[in-house]
Design a protein around this motif. Structure first.
Motif, PDB file in Angstrom:
ATOM      1  N   SER A  10       0.846  -1.353   0.035  1.00 32.00           N
ATOM      2  CA  SER A  10      -0.139  -0.021  -0.070  1.00 32.00           C
ATOM      3  C   SER A  10       0.777   1.448   0.148  1.00 32.00           C
ATOM      4  N   PRO A  11       0.854   2.082  -1.042  1.00 30.35           N
ATOM      5  CA  PRO A  11       1.453   3.386  -1.145  1.00 30.35           C
ATOM      6  C   PRO A  11       0.422   4.352  -0.495  1.00 30.35           C
ATOM      7  N   SER A  12       0.828   5.315  -0.028  1.00 35.41           N
ATOM      8  CA  SER A  12      -0.185   6.462   0.462  1.00 35.41           C
ATOM      9  C   SER A  12       0.566   7.891   0.616  1.00 35.41           C
ATOM     10  N   VAL A  13      -0.254   8.806   0.318  1.00 36.50           N
ATOM     11  CA  VAL A  13       0.423  10.144   0.386  1.00 36.50           C
ATOM     12  C   VAL A  13      -0.687  11.285   1.023  1.00 36.50           C
ATOM     13  N   GLN A  14      -0.311  12.196   1.582  1.00 36.32           N
ATOM     14  CA  GLN A  14      -1.099  13.339   1.949  1.00 36.32           C
ATOM     15  C   GLN A  14      -0.442  14.741   1.634  1.00 36.32           C
ATOM     16  N   ILE A  15      -1.029  15.441   0.924  1.00 43.29           N
ATOM     17  CA  ILE A  15      -0.491  16.769   0.501  1.00 43.29           C
ATOM     18  C   ILE A  15      -1.321  18.020   1.044  1.00 43.29           C
ATOM     19  N   ASN A  16      -0.424  18.852   1.673  1.00 46.92           N
ATOM     20  CA  ASN A  16      -1.013  19.881   2.227  1.00 46.92           C
ATOM     21  C   ASN A  16      -1.407  21.043   0.968  1.00 46.92           C
ATOM     22  N   LEU A  17      -2.495  21.612   1.066  1.00 47.21           N
ATOM     23  CA  LEU A  17      -2.710  22.714   0.013  1.00 47.21           C
ATOM     24  C   LEU A  17      -3.215  24.027   0.611  1.00 47.21           C
ATOM     25  N   PRO A  18      -2.106  24.655   1.224  1.00 48.14           N
ATOM     26  CA  PRO A  18      -2.503  26.002   2.005  1.00 48.14           C
ATOM     27  C   PRO A  18      -2.712  27.080   0.852  1.00 48.14           C
ATOM     28  N   PHE A  19      -2.449  27.072  -0.398  1.00 46.96           N
ATOM     29  CA  PHE A  19      -2.975  28.125  -1.390  1.00 46.96           C
ATOM     30  C   PHE A  19      -4.395  28.113  -1.676  1.00 46.96           C
ATOM     31  N   PHE A  20      -4.942  26.859  -1.544  1.00 46.59           N
ATOM     32  CA  PHE A  20      -6.573  27.021  -1.403  1.00 46.59           C
ATOM     33  C   PHE A  20      -6.975  27.722  -0.122  1.00 46.59           C
ATOM     34  N   ALA A  21      -6.772  27.150   1.016  1.00 47.87           N
ATOM     35  CA  ALA A  21      -6.839  27.793   2.204  1.00 47.87           C
ATOM     36  C   ALA A  21      -6.109  27.157   3.330  1.00 47.87           C
ATOM     37  N   ALA A  22      -6.032  27.840   4.626  1.00 48.80           N
ATOM     38  CA  ALA A  22      -5.016  27.320   5.505  1.00 48.80           C
ATOM     39  C   ALA A  22      -5.713  26.162   6.120  1.00 48.80           C
ATOM     40  N   GLY A  23      -4.834  24.892   5.989  1.00 48.21           N
ATOM     41  CA  GLY A  23      -5.580  23.692   6.632  1.00 48.21           C
ATOM     42  C   GLY A  23      -5.970  22.637   5.760  1.00 48.21           C
ATOM     43  N   ASP A  24      -6.114  23.336   4.403  1.00 49.07           N
ATOM     44  CA  ASP A  24      -6.680  22.306   3.271  1.00 49.07           C
ATOM     45  C   ASP A  24      -5.602  21.212   3.241  1.00 49.07           C
ATOM     46  N   TYR A  25      -6.029  19.946   2.511  1.00 46.85           N
ATOM     47  CA  TYR A  25      -5.142  19.156   2.515  1.00 46.85           C
ATOM     48  C   TYR A  25      -5.999  18.024   1.276  1.00 46.85           C
ATOM     49  N   PHE A  26      -5.135  17.020   0.812  1.00 44.56           N
ATOM     50  CA  PHE A  26      -5.733  15.971  -0.148  1.00 44.56           C
ATOM     51  C   PHE A  26      -4.757  14.857   0.187  1.00 44.56           C
ATOM     52  N   TRP A  27      -5.493  13.613   0.286  1.00 40.84           N
ATOM     53  CA  TRP A  27      -4.764  12.427   0.387  1.00 40.84           C
ATOM     54  C   TRP A  27      -5.380  11.232  -0.509  1.00 40.84           C
ATOM     55  N   VAL A  28      -4.436  10.261  -0.763  1.00 43.11           N
ATOM     56  CA  VAL A  28      -4.890   9.111  -1.499  1.00 43.11           C
ATOM     57  C   VAL A  28      -4.132   7.999  -0.908  1.00 43.11           C
ATOM     58  N   VAL A  29      -4.969   6.687  -1.017  1.00 40.47           N
ATOM     59  CA  VAL A  29      -4.102   5.495  -0.321  1.00 40.47           C
ATOM     60  C   VAL A  29      -4.481   4.533  -1.710  1.00 40.47           C
ATOM     61  N   GLY A  30      -3.738   3.748  -1.877  1.00 38.20           N
ATOM     62  CA  GLY A  30      -3.911   2.753  -2.940  1.00 38.20           C
ATOM     63  C   GLY A  30      -3.485   1.241  -2.036  1.00 38.20           C
ATOM     64  N   THR A  31      -4.080   0.171  -2.477  1.00 39.62           N
ATOM     65  CA  THR A  31      -3.782  -1.144  -1.718  1.00 39.62           C
ATOM     66  C   THR A  31      -4.072  -2.346  -2.841  1.00 39.62           C
ATOM     67  N   TYR A  32      -3.019  -3.305  -2.764  1.00 39.16           N
ATOM     68  CA  TYR A  32      -3.133  -4.508  -3.606  1.00 39.16           C
ATOM     69  C   TYR A  32      -2.913  -5.707  -2.382  1.00 39.16           C
ATOM     70  N   ALA A  33      -3.976  -6.556  -2.526  1.00 38.03           N
ATOM     71  CA  ALA A  33      -3.842  -7.601  -1.491  1.00 38.03           C
ATOM     72  C   ALA A  33      -4.026  -8.706  -2.158  1.00 38.03           C
ATOM     73  N   GLN A  34      -3.507  -9.949  -1.965  1.00 38.76           N
ATOM     74  CA  GLN A  34      -3.377 -11.275  -2.436  1.00 38.76           C
ATOM     75  C   GLN A  34      -3.463 -12.094  -1.229  1.00 38.76           C
ATOM     76  N   GLY A  35      -4.722 -12.782  -0.821  1.00 35.79           N
ATOM     77  CA  GLY A  35      -4.940 -13.610   0.100  1.00 35.79           C
ATOM     78  C   GLY A  35      -4.987 -12.808   1.663  1.00 35.79           C
ATOM     79  N   ALA A  36      -5.269 -11.548   1.439  1.00 36.03           N
ATOM     80  CA  ALA A  36      -5.121 -10.834   2.803  1.00 36.03           C
ATOM     81  C   ALA A  36      -6.163  -9.554   2.460  1.00 36.03           C
TER      82      ALA A  36
END
Length: 480
Positions: free
Chosen positions: A294-320
């Motif tokens: 699983s890779p994951s990343v969160q990016i702060n986006l202060p140029f939109f507004a103070a405190g703004d952020y975006f995150w995405v998580v991907g997962t691949y599982a075989q047998g789990a």
């Protein structure tokens, strides 16, 4: 009479003079000073910590009270539409500086009471449950006890109330060590509880019921060639590792896990005389290993507004599949619309092989602050679940003329979840929020059988291989 009063007053005055003179002759003993050890604020570990008097140990006592109200779209009149939840949390955080780093002990205790639409198993958790959610010791890089899985990215700021399909910081027993490299980089290795990650659901059978036997289920003239594996004793913990970076722009993590699948074996089908029916079952008692990444990343986006952020998580599982967010052995969608058996692996009765379940999912969130005390989030997830070969069967005539075309067993499906919420914090520690979520399940054009409940049996007509449900939640939460 006046004479008597004068004598009495004179006598009293005389006694007072004598007593005062005697008292003046006695030594005067001063009171000893009382030592007062005032509680001191401890700022080394953040706010609300204080020193335990007489020690260099810092203590913080906190908690949470949550009241939540849920609307869940019903399937029929037997389903509860409205649900109530009350949850209390108490946590104690104790930290002491040492020459080897901080020595920390942490306990979090939770009690949940649910009714109505909450009162069916969600993610395998009992409706009314006292729970030692976390209890762990940290010493330098060592972590031992019950804590959030090191597969999860604990630095991602999750705001959703409902379920999304990714590993959303489950708590489980672990033994881990974290290496800090400086500059925001770290890496962790952990041995985590295998049983907490185990999925062993039963296949969905006729009219939505589940088969109760861990073997081939035989109806007159027909043999269903599938079964969930039956877990044998646990002999190996899950191995989990991650590499993480935390910076001013956000954070990123790459996680991996290895998960043991150890099967007890399935017995063959026997005749009335006890003989094995040829080709109806093969003994199988072996171990396989599932895995997840699983890779994951969160990016702060202060140029939109103070405190703004975006995150995405991907997962691949075989047998789990648990690592992709499917944390129950049987997953329900909206009351009793349907139940889908979730299992790490299935037994292919024709080959005797253990067939691992493949899952991939992606989840994302964007949070925007309209004001420092008002923010909204939109989020969603998509998941694809594929069971192994021989995991399901389509009923055919003439054996099952009434149910011809229905799929029974472990049915492949896709799921999409999308929702949004708005949270207002009028004062520090108080959150008032409302959320709406939509869930849709597509069974890859296979037609599942469904049980309706008290009103009788309902079989979905051909061509309706998808299910959808709306839910809404209102939350009042106080953190302290």
């Amino acid at each position: 009479m006046k004479l008597v009063k004068s004598l009495l007053l004179g006598s009293a005055a005389g006694f007072a003079v004598v007593a005062g003179a005697q008292a003046a002759d006695l030594p005067i003993r001063k009171a000893e000073p009382v030592a007062v050890d005032y509680v001191r604020v401890c700022s080394a570990y953040g706010s609300s910590f204080f020193y335990i008097p007489g020690t260099e140990t810092c203590l913080r006592v906190g908690g949470r009270v949550r009241a939540e109200y849920r609307y869940l779209e019903p399937f029929d009149r037997s389903d509860d539409t409205v649900g109530f939840r009350a949850r209390g949390r108490l946590n104690v955080d104790v930290r002491t500086p040492t020459d080897y780093g901080t020595l920390r002990a942490y306990i979090r205790y939770e009690i949940t009471r649910d009714t109505g639409s909450y009162n069916f198993p969600i993610n395998g958790v009992a409706a009314n449950s006292p729970d030692v959610a976390q209890a762990f010791v940290q010493f330098g890089g060592l972590t031992a006890g019950r804590i959030s899985s090191f597969f999860s990215n604990a630095d991602i700021a999750t705001q959703h109330f409902g379920t999304l399909r990714f590993d959303d910081t489950p708590d489980l027993p672990t033994l881990a060590y974290t290496f800090s490299f400086g500059g925001g980089f770290s890496a962790s290795v952990a041995l985590e509880d295998n049983i907490s990650r185990r999925n062993t659901g039963l296949p969905v059978g006729l009219l939505g019921t589940t088969f109760g036997l861990p073997t081939n289920v035989v109806f007159p003239g027909f043999n269903f060639p599938f079964a969930s594996y039956v877990p044998a004793g646990d002999t190996a913990p899950d191995f989990v590792a991650n590499i993480k970076y935390v910076g001013t722009w956000g954070n990123a993590q790459l996680s991996g896990a290895v998960h043991q699948i150890r099967d007890l074996g399935i017995p063959p089908t026997l005749t009335a005389a006890g003989a094995i029916v040829p080709g109806t079952g093969r003994l199988f008692n072996d171990a396989e290993y599932g895995w997840a990444i699983s890779p994951s990343v969160q990016i702060n986006l202060p140029f939109f507004a103070a405190g703004d952020y975006f995150w995405v998580v991907g997962t691949y599982a075989q047998g789990a599949p648990n690592y992709a967010g499917f944390t129950g052995s049987n997953i329900g969608f909206g009351g009793d619309i349907t139940t889908i058996g979730l299992t790490d692996a299935t037994i292919n009765a024709f080959t005797g092989n253990l067939e691992k379940t493949d899952v991939w999912s992606i989840a994302a969130n964007f949070t925007h602050f309209w004001a420092p005390t008002l923010y909204s989030s939109i989020f969603g997830s998509y998941a694809n679940v594929q069971f192994g070969g021989g995991s399901s069967t389509v009923l055919t005539a003439p054996t099952f003329p009434t149910f011809s075309g229905l799929t029974v067993g472990f049915t492949d499906f896709n799921e999409i979840r999308i929702g949004g919420n708005t949270i207002w914090s009028p004062v520090a520690g108080l959150n008032l929020g409302i959320e709406v979520m939509y869930t849709r399940v597509d069974f890859d054009n296979r037609v599942p059988a469904v049980v309706s409940g008290a009103l009788g049996t309902v079989v979905r007509p051909a061509g309706t291989s998808d299910l959808d449900v709306w839910e809404g939640r209102l939350r009042v939460q106080r953190d302290f």
